[in-house]
Design a protein around this motif. Structure first.
Motif, PDB file in Angstrom:
ATOM      1  N   ALA A   1      -2.464 -17.622  56.442  1.00 41.26           N
ATOM      2  CA  ALA A   1      -3.273 -16.488  56.898  1.00 41.26           C
ATOM      3  C   ALA A   1      -2.407 -15.319  57.352  1.00 41.26           C
ATOM      4  CB  ALA A   1      -4.188 -16.918  58.041  1.00 41.26           C
ATOM      5  N   ALA A   2      -1.203 -15.618  57.825  1.00 41.22           N
ATOM      6  CA  ALA A   2      -0.337 -14.573  58.387  1.00 41.22           C
ATOM      7  C   ALA A   2       0.387 -13.824  57.273  1.00 41.22           C
ATOM      8  CB  ALA A   2       0.661 -15.199  59.359  1.00 41.22           C
ATOM      9  N   VAL A   3      -0.359 -12.996  56.549  1.00 40.72           N
ATOM     10  CA  VAL A   3       0.191 -12.318  55.372  1.00 40.72           C
ATOM     11  C   VAL A   3       0.430 -10.835  55.604  1.00 40.72           C
ATOM     12  CG1 VAL A   3      -0.791 -13.958  53.741  1.00 40.72           C
ATOM     13  CG2 VAL A   3      -2.143 -11.992  54.472  1.00 40.72           C
ATOM     14  N   THR A   4      -0.016 -10.299  56.727  1.00 44.23           N
ATOM     15  CA  THR A   4       0.188  -8.884  57.044  1.00 44.23           C
ATOM     16  C   THR A   4       0.892  -8.779  58.389  1.00 44.23           C
ATOM     17  OG1 THR A   4      -1.929  -8.655  58.201  1.00 44.23           O
ATOM     18  CG2 THR A   4      -1.926  -8.282  55.809  1.00 44.23           C
ATOM     19  N   PRO A   5       1.510  -7.636  58.697  1.00 43.82           N
ATOM     20  CA  PRO A   5       2.190  -7.492  59.990  1.00 43.82           C
ATOM     21  C   PRO A   5       1.295  -7.776  61.189  1.00 43.82           C
ATOM     22  CG  PRO A   5       2.885  -5.743  58.519  1.00 43.82           C
ATOM     23  CD  PRO A   5       1.781  -6.480  57.810  1.00 43.82           C
ATOM     24  N   VAL A   6       0.049  -7.289  61.164  1.00 40.77           N
ATOM     25  CA  VAL A   6      -0.828  -7.505  62.314  1.00 40.77           C
ATOM     26  C   VAL A   6      -1.202  -8.976  62.447  1.00 40.77           C
ATOM     27  CG1 VAL A   6      -2.952  -6.989  61.028  1.00 40.77           C
ATOM     28  CG2 VAL A   6      -2.904  -6.717  63.511  1.00 40.77           C
ATOM     29  N   LEU A   7      -1.430  -9.665  61.335  1.00 40.66           N
ATOM     30  CA  LEU A   7      -1.759 -11.086  61.396  1.00 40.66           C
ATOM     31  C   LEU A   7      -0.569 -11.905  61.878  1.00 40.66           C
ATOM     32  CD1 LEU A   7      -3.897 -11.605  58.164  1.00 40.66           C
ATOM     33  CD2 LEU A   7      -4.664 -11.805  60.525  1.00 40.66           C
ATOM     34  N   ARG A   8       0.627 -11.568  61.407  1.00 44.00           N
ATOM     35  CA  ARG A   8       1.819 -12.300  61.847  1.00 44.00           C
ATOM     36  C   ARG A   8       2.033 -12.125  63.345  1.00 44.00           C
ATOM     37  NH1 ARG A   8       3.782 -10.820  56.646  1.00 44.00           N
ATOM     38  NH2 ARG A   8       4.669  -8.860  57.414  1.00 44.00           N
TER      39      ARG A   8
ATOM     40  N   ASP B   1      11.245 -14.444  71.442  1.00 45.03           N
ATOM     41  CA  ASP B   1      11.882 -15.247  70.401  1.00 45.03           C
ATOM     42  C   ASP B   1      12.064 -14.430  69.131  1.00 45.03           C
ATOM     43  OD1 ASP B   1       9.423 -16.121  68.384  1.00 45.03           O
ATOM     44  OD2 ASP B   1       8.813 -15.720  70.444  1.00 45.03           O
ATOM     45  N   GLU B   2      12.845 -14.961  68.207  1.00 44.74           N
ATOM     46  CA  GLU B   2      13.181 -14.234  66.983  1.00 44.74           C
ATOM     47  C   GLU B   2      11.949 -13.934  66.136  1.00 44.74           C
ATOM     48  OE1 GLU B   2      16.022 -12.243  64.771  1.00 44.74           O
ATOM     49  OE2 GLU B   2      16.347 -13.400  66.609  1.00 44.74           O
ATOM     50  N   LEU B   3      11.061 -14.921  65.987  1.00 45.60           N
ATOM     51  CA  LEU B   3       9.890 -14.740  65.134  1.00 45.60           C
ATOM     52  C   LEU B   3       8.960 -13.661  65.680  1.00 45.60           C
ATOM     53  CD1 LEU B   3       8.348 -15.711  62.646  1.00 45.60           C
ATOM     54  CD2 LEU B   3       7.221 -17.414  64.082  1.00 45.60           C
ATOM     55  N   THR B   4       8.676 -13.720  66.983  1.00 42.71           N
ATOM     56  CA  THR B   4       7.796 -12.716  67.583  1.00 42.71           C
ATOM     57  C   THR B   4       8.464 -11.347  67.603  1.00 42.71           C
ATOM     58  OG1 THR B   4       6.910 -14.474  69.008  1.00 42.71           O
ATOM     59  CG2 THR B   4       6.328 -12.216  69.566  1.00 42.71           C
ATOM     60  N   HIS B   5       9.776 -11.325  67.840  1.00 40.60           N
ATOM     61  CA  HIS B   5      10.527 -10.067  67.823  1.00 40.60           C
ATOM     62  C   HIS B   5      10.393  -9.385  66.465  1.00 40.60           C
ATOM     63  CE1 HIS B   5      14.147  -7.621  67.065  1.00 40.60           C
ATOM     64  NE2 HIS B   5      14.083  -7.318  68.352  1.00 40.60           N
ATOM     65  N   ASP B   6      10.575 -10.156  65.388  1.00 42.69           N
ATOM     66  CA  ASP B   6      10.475  -9.588  64.042  1.00 42.69           C
ATOM     67  C   ASP B   6       9.044  -9.158  63.732  1.00 42.69           C
ATOM     68  OD1 ASP B   6      13.144 -10.089  63.796  1.00 42.69           O
ATOM     69  OD2 ASP B   6      12.919 -11.861  62.516  1.00 42.69           O
ATOM     70  N   ALA B   7       8.066  -9.958  64.191  1.00 43.23           N
ATOM     71  CA  ALA B   7       6.662  -9.613  63.952  1.00 43.23           C
ATOM     72  C   ALA B   7       6.294  -8.316  64.667  1.00 43.23           C
ATOM     73  CB  ALA B   7       5.756 -10.754  64.417  1.00 43.23           C
ATOM     74  N   LEU B   8       6.772  -8.154  65.892  1.00 35.54           N
ATOM     75  CA  LEU B   8       6.524  -6.921  66.641  1.00 35.54           C
ATOM     76  C   LEU B   8       7.182  -5.722  65.969  1.00 35.54           C
ATOM     77  CD1 LEU B   8       6.844  -8.014  70.373  1.00 35.54           C
ATOM     78  CD2 LEU B   8       4.965  -6.670  69.407  1.00 35.54           C
ATOM     79  N   ARG B   9       8.419  -5.894  65.561  1.00 34.56           N
ATOM     80  CA  ARG B   9       9.147  -4.797  64.917  1.00 34.56           C
ATOM     81  C   ARG B   9       8.438  -4.343  63.646  1.00 34.56           C
ATOM     82  NH1 ARG B   9      14.264  -7.003  62.497  1.00 34.56           N
ATOM     83  NH2 ARG B   9      12.651  -7.684  61.031  1.00 34.56           N
ATOM     84  N   ASP B  10       8.013  -5.304  62.826  1.00 38.08           N
ATOM     85  CA  ASP B  10       7.341  -4.959  61.570  1.00 38.08           C
ATOM     86  C   ASP B  10       5.998  -4.284  61.833  1.00 38.08           C
ATOM     87  OD1 ASP B  10       9.473  -6.096  60.282  1.00 38.08           O
ATOM     88  OD2 ASP B  10       8.438  -7.975  59.805  1.00 38.08           O
ATOM     89  N   TYR B  11       5.244  -4.816  62.814  1.00 39.18           N
ATOM     90  CA  TYR B  11       3.938  -4.226  63.084  1.00 39.18           C
ATOM     91  C   TYR B  11       4.075  -2.823  63.673  1.00 39.18           C
ATOM     92  CZ  TYR B  11      -0.480  -3.059  65.175  1.00 39.18           C
ATOM     93  OH  TYR B  11      -1.615  -2.375  65.530  1.00 39.18           O
TER      94      TYR B  11
END
Length: 237
Positions: free
Chosen positions: A109-116, A157-167
């Motif tokens: 489901a996590a296919v877009t920046p906001v979903l991730r 964490d790395e995953l949330t950091h990247d998700a925030l940056r992309d969004y």
């Protein structure tokens, strides 16, 4: 039911999705022996729900009552067979770790920046939906990898950091002049200062992918409890 009228308020997409999922198997079963809803009796309704329990019973009864009430008002049926049917109270469901199918559904489901970002905040940080909606730009410190959720600062964490940056990159491109301080924006909130609605989160996950944020958060809390012990203070933090 979706658009409503002068006598009936419109139902949200989420409500219709839940209602349809609850009554569709029953309607398909009735269709094998009945041609019209007006042929359904009170006995048929009770037989359809007698084996159900808990939240499933409550949702199904509510959906059936709504369906037959709508049909009665539209004069499609003459007698409502659900008038004496009550959903009743149901206990809180037992929380169990999410199964592999649900986890794969969440990942797909996590296919877009906001979903991730939404999935990361719920699944990794056990953030409540309200905390996700209320998250502001001032709560985020990407260079120092810190985030404040529900008033508590925690490492990023790395995953949330990247998700925030992309969004945030997508957010700046889509709404470059917005003055809204909240991280999550929609076309309805970009021009103001209010957070997105609860329905916004449900629309992105529950309606489109049938992933519940509460389940993701509960799974994370349960994982912490199983790995570190049921320390209330630790689980709150």
């Amino acid at each position: 039911m979706h658009t409503g009228d002068a006598r009936i308020r419109p139902r949200s997409d989420t409500t219709l999705y839940v209602y349809l999922g609850a009554v569709q198997p029953i309607l398909e079963s009735w269709a094998t022996t009945r041609k019209r809803l007006r042929e359904i009796t009170r006995k048929d309704v009770h037989a359809a729900v007698e084996a159900l329990r808990g939240r499933r019973l409550s949702n199904t009864v509510t959906a059936l009552k709504s369906l037959f009430r709508f049909a009665t008002k539209r004069r499609r049926i003459f007698t409502n067979p659900t008038t004496q049917l009550h959903p009743g109270a149901h206990p809180y469901p037992e929380r169990l770790p999410l199964d592999e199918v649900t986890l794969k559904t969440t990942a797909s489901a996590a296919v877009t920046p906001v979903l991730r970002l939404i999935v990361a905040l719920a699944a990794i940080h056990a953030a409540r939906p309200q905390a996700i909606r209320q998250l502001t730009l001032d709560d985020i410190d990407l260079p120092n990898r810190r985030i404040i959720l529900d008033g508590l600062a925690r490492p990023l964490d790395e995953l949330t950091h990247d998700a925030l940056r992309d969004y945030l990159t997508e957010r700046r491109q889509r709404w470059p002049h917005t003055a809204n301080p909240h991280v999550l924006l929609s076309r309805l909130t970009a021009g103001g200062v209010e957070p997105v609605s609860t329905y916004y989160l449900k629309q992105h996950l529950l309606v489109r992918h049938y992933v519940r944020l509460d389940d993701l958060r509960a799974d994370r809390v349960l994982e912490e409890a199983l790995s570190r012990g049921p320390d209330p203070l630790h689980l709150v933090l």
